[in-house]
Design a protein around this motif. Structure first.
Motif, PDB file in Angstrom:
ATOM      1  N   THR A  24       0.830  -1.203   0.000  1.00 42.11           N
ATOM      2  CA  THR A  24       0.000   0.000   0.000  1.00 42.11           C
ATOM      3  C   THR A  24       0.865   1.254   0.000  1.00 42.11           C
ATOM      4  O   THR A  24       0.605   2.214  -0.743  1.00 42.11           O
ATOM      5  N   TRP A  84       0.724   3.863  -3.057  1.00 47.07           N
ATOM      6  CA  TRP A  84      -0.051   5.097  -2.835  1.00 47.07           C
ATOM      7  C   TRP A  84       0.762   6.244  -2.248  1.00 47.07           C
ATOM      8  O   TRP A  84       0.630   7.394  -2.684  1.00 47.07           O
ATOM      9  N   LEU A  93       1.157  10.497  -3.258  1.00 42.47           N
ATOM     10  CA  LEU A  93       0.782  11.617  -2.398  1.00 42.47           C
ATOM     11  C   LEU A  93       1.948  12.582  -2.215  1.00 42.47           C
ATOM     12  O   LEU A  93       1.800  13.801  -2.398  1.00 42.47           O
ATOM     13  N   LEU A 138      -5.692  14.829  -4.389  1.00 44.36           N
ATOM     14  CA  LEU A 138      -6.411  14.636  -3.132  1.00 44.36           C
ATOM     15  C   LEU A 138      -7.902  14.414  -3.359  1.00 44.36           C
ATOM     16  O   LEU A 138      -8.559  13.733  -2.571  1.00 44.36           O
ATOM     17  N   ASP A 171      -9.107  12.838  -5.998  1.00 39.99           N
ATOM     18  CA  ASP A 171      -9.305  11.653  -6.846  1.00 39.99           C
ATOM     19  C   ASP A 171      -9.688  10.463  -5.965  1.00 39.99           C
ATOM     20  O   ASP A 171      -8.834   9.707  -5.479  1.00 39.99           O
ATOM     21  N   LEU A 172     -10.977  10.291  -5.755  1.00 42.85           N
ATOM     22  CA  LEU A 172     -11.464   9.221  -4.883  1.00 42.85           C
ATOM     23  C   LEU A 172     -11.101   7.844  -5.422  1.00 42.85           C
ATOM     24  O   LEU A 172     -10.823   6.913  -4.653  1.00 42.85           O
ATOM     25  N   HIS A 223      -7.584   6.689  -4.245  1.00 41.73           N
ATOM     26  CA  HIS A 223      -7.514   6.384  -2.817  1.00 41.73           C
ATOM     27  C   HIS A 223      -8.209   5.061  -2.498  1.00 41.73           C
ATOM     28  O   HIS A 223      -7.698   4.254  -1.718  1.00 41.73           O
ATOM     29  N   LEU A 255      -6.062   2.046  -1.058  1.00 40.85           N
ATOM     30  CA  LEU A 255      -6.274   1.969   0.386  1.00 40.85           C
ATOM     31  C   LEU A 255      -7.382   0.997   0.769  1.00 40.85           C
ATOM     32  O   LEU A 255      -7.502   0.638   1.944  1.00 40.85           O
ATOM     33  N   SER A 308     -15.609   9.583  -9.064  1.00 44.08           N
ATOM     34  CA  SER A 308     -14.649  10.680  -9.179  1.00 44.08           C
ATOM     35  C   SER A 308     -14.649  11.303 -10.569  1.00 44.08           C
ATOM     36  O   SER A 308     -14.338  12.489 -10.717  1.00 44.08           O
TER      37      SER A 308
END
Length: 381
Positions: free
Chosen positions: A41, A45, A49, A65, A67-68, A71, A75, A243
């Motif tokens: 992860t 990811w 970030l 940030l 961009d659902l 994530h 995650l 998104s």
């Protein structure tokens, strides 16, 4: 029937031809799985970030940030794809042993069954297949696929050069998640191939088995374990659509989720159709056999109790013939209800629920749905 030693360690997960997977992807306890989830992860990811915040500028970092889809993909879906390994592996191994424990495999076909299982495990360890999956995961990253929507934060400006975060996503993050998905697809193909070859063996099915599937009811539960993979894919697809089209109404999301749920049911349970032919023949044999036995028993029961005087000294209440008639009727009913497709409603609901689960946060985010809930609460209270 005793399970051969070679099948006690049946697994479609453990063991790999790629050395790096032995250290990162081989399940060796819950602590190791948690560590693998954390490491992969962070690799997939966290650099996105950090790089988008440091090098991309306000517009890029803000786009990342928001961009659902990214994530949720790294995650939620990525941890699910790894965490599901142990659970699904245990389910598949238990199903393989159940064929023998339930004596569905005759003694003369035991060697063939064992050979099929060992052949599947050999394919699982194939270096060429896993290398091909890895190459395909990287190749897709550099292909311009039709209708492919690239995130805005991949470029510093529209049509401009890629950001560092964009390159990391292209070279590391996207191949990583694609490899995990392709690897599960390959495992599913291996398992479907195993079921197909087993379905060609003359299985010893029992029409009166309580699972009303001739003794194969455990396969539906086994297939339902893939619901975790369905949940991972469904979460990513829903988040990406949300998104990229945040203004779409709830009905659009629900229709797409429902279509995906139906597709998931077909893909997950389709391999069980391989057994339908034998189940149908077993049901017919059971119907004919029990019809004959039931007719013979019922005819003598009527002759004994209705067409002549009851036996001297024997009371009607508590006579054993009545109990045997009830038992025979119960067995006959089970044989008549035998399914030709070994899936029960609980297994189907598990997969359907996993596919539709992302609808819950969508419902909670829908203002009209919240208004309806508030109105219902006021009317009840």
């Amino acid at each position: 029937m005793d399970v051969p030693a070679s099948l006690l360690d049946f697994s479609l997960i453990q063991g790999s031809a790629l050395g790096w997977r032995r250290s990162l992807a081989r399940p060796r306890g819950s602590a190791s799985r948690s560590l693998r989830i954390l490491v992969l992860t962070l690799v997939g990811w966290l650099p996105l970030l950090v790089l988008s915040l440091l090098q991309g500028g306000p517009s890029v970092s803000h786009a990342f940030l928001r961009d659902l889809g990214i994530h949720v993909e790294f995650l939620v879906s990525l941890p699910l794809l790894i965490a599901a390994e142990r659970y699904i592996d245990l389910s598949l191994a238990a199903a393989v042993r159940q064929f023998l424990v339930s004596e569905l495999i005759g003694p003369k076909d035991l060697a063939t069954f064992e050979g099929v299982a060992r052949g599947v495990m050999r394919l699982r360890r194939g270096a060429a297949i896993e290398a091909g999956l890895l190459v395909a995961s990287f190749a897709v990253s550099f292909m311009d696929l039709p209708h492919q929507a690239n995130p805005v934060w991949l470029h510093s400006e529209p049509g401009g050069p890629r950001t560092l975060a964009g390159w990391w996503y292209l070279v590391v993050s996207m191949p990583l998640i694609r490899f995990l998905v392709l690897r599960w697809l390959w495992r599913g193909i291996l398992w479907a191939g195993f079921l197909f070859r087993v379905s060609r063996l003359p299985l010893v099915l029992v029409p009166t088995h309580p699972d009303v599937a001739g003794g194969l009811g455990f396969l539906g539960t086994c297939q339902a374990s893939f619901a975790l993979i369905v949940l991972a894919v469904s979460s990513t697809l829903t988040a990406q659509r949300l998104s990229r089209a945040p203004s779409a109404n709830f009905t659009d999301y629900a229709l797409h989720l429902f279509a995906f749920a139906l597709l998931s049911l077909v893909v997950v349970f389709a391999p069980l159709a391989f057994f339908s032919r034998q189940l149908l023949f077993a049901k017919r044999r059971g119907d004919h056999a029990f019809s004959g036995v039931a007719a013979w028993h019922s005819r003598r029961f009527e002759q004994r109790w209705f067409h002549r005087e009851p036996p001297a000294g024997q009371e009607l209440l508590g006579a054993p013939e009545f109990s045997s008639l009830v038992d025979l009727g119960s067995s006959f009913s089970v044989a008549r209800r035998m399914r030709w497709f070994p899936v029960d409603i609980r297994a189907a609901v598990a997969v359907l629920g996993a596919a539709m689960a992302p609808m819950v946060p969508l419902l909670l985010a829908d203002r009209r749905f919240i208004e309806v809930l508030v109105a219902l609460a006021k009317s009840v209270l």
